[in-house]
Write a protein that holds these residues in place. Structure first.
Motif, PDB file in Angstrom:
ATOM      1  N   SER A 119     -31.208 -13.988  24.821  1.00 45.13           N
ATOM      2  CA  SER A 119     -31.652 -13.696  26.188  1.00 45.13           C
ATOM      3  C   SER A 119     -31.366 -14.868  27.110  1.00 45.13           C
ATOM      4  N   ASP A 156     -34.895 -15.963  22.934  1.00 39.52           N
ATOM      5  CA  ASP A 156     -34.921 -14.519  23.117  1.00 39.52           C
ATOM      6  C   ASP A 156     -36.245 -14.102  23.746  1.00 39.52           C
ATOM      7  N   SER A 187     -36.271 -12.817  17.653  1.00 40.56           N
ATOM      8  CA  SER A 187     -35.906 -14.214  17.389  1.00 40.56           C
ATOM      9  C   SER A 187     -36.175 -14.586  15.931  1.00 40.56           C
TER      10      SER A 187
END
Length: 262
Positions: free
Chosen positions: A176, A185, A191
């Motif tokens: 992200s 993320d 994650s």
């Protein structure tokens, strides 16, 4: 007077991105009735103010939380296709891959289905598994665990335990956000899976478009010294590039087009 016009124009750009989260410079110039050079200057200023994120040839809105997977699939398609074209050949010679969830990894998996044969892929993503099924020589193993409908992926303790039993040539994961501290993320559960995939793989590749540069999300899952390759549609600059270089992560981008404007 000029300043007020610029402020109104930049508010309009943000409004347009709230309606359509990804826009090209030419589209914005047409909607605003100004030159592409004016739009570029506005986008650069809005990016410096942290209001949007620049992409190659356009901009996306900046979010404190990532959009859902269905929305992300419709964004930055050209950039993600370019990333996939660079990423897939780097995986040549592999026998076993682990591939994480996300819109960009689905593009990479689709490219793998066309370019690679007789490999095994372990994934927790339904989208990745679906596009890999286009190639009957690829054996796909989908992890067990809890299904996350917003991401179209499986997470949880069962997923992590399952991955521990395998050893892959490459982990291919998305992100992200990418900043000087590493990759993060928005979804903590994702994650955890990415981190485990990295631990169980000889090498790690992060695939992420440039709108992720300079962004940080809730769960950091790696630092740059644990990443072998980063593939994006354009190279990072400044602190992010220095951090990747210091950690030993190699940045790969598409070759420049030999044709003007290509």
């Amino acid at each position: 007077m000029a300043s007020s016009k610029k402020a109104a124009r930049q508010r309009r750009i943000i409004d347009e991105l709230n309606i359509q989260p990804s826009l090209r410079i030419a589209e914005l110039a047409d909607r605003l009735g100004v030159s592409t050079e004016t739009v570029r200057r506005d986008l650069d200023e809005l990016t410096r103010d942290g209001l949007i994120a620049r992409t190659y040839g356009g901009a996306v809105r900046r979010n404190t939380a990532e959009p859902g997977l269905n929305e992300r699939h419709n964004l930055l398609v050209t950039e993600r296709q370019a990333i996939a074209r660079v990423a897939a050949p780097l995986l040549a010679g592999s026998s076993l891959l682990m591939i994480g969830s996300g819109a960009t990894t689905v593009h990479v998996a689709r490219r793998i289905a066309f370019e690679m044969n007789r490999i095994t892929v372990i994934t927790h993503s339904f989208g990745v598994a679906t596009v890999l099924s286009l190639n009957p020589t690829i054996q796909v193993i989908v992890t067990p665990g809890l299904y996350h409908p917003g991401e179209g992926a499986i997470h949880g303790a069962q997923t992590l335990r399952f991955l521990e039993d395998f050893r892959a040539d490459w982990a291919v994961v998305g992100a992200s956000g990418l900043d000087d501290e590493g990759a993060s993320d928005a979804l903590i559960e994702a994650s955890e899976v990415y981190s485990m995939m990295m631990r169980r793989s000889a090498r790690t590749m992060i695939v992420a478009d440039s709108s992720k540069f300079g962004q940080h999300f809730a769960a950091r899952y790696t630092t740059w010294d644990r990443v072998d390759t980063v593939v994006s549609e354009r190279a990072p600059t400044g602190r992010l590039l220095k951090a990747m270089d210091a950690g030993g992560a190699i940045v790969r981008t598409p070759a420049p087009s030999p044709f003007p404007g290509g």
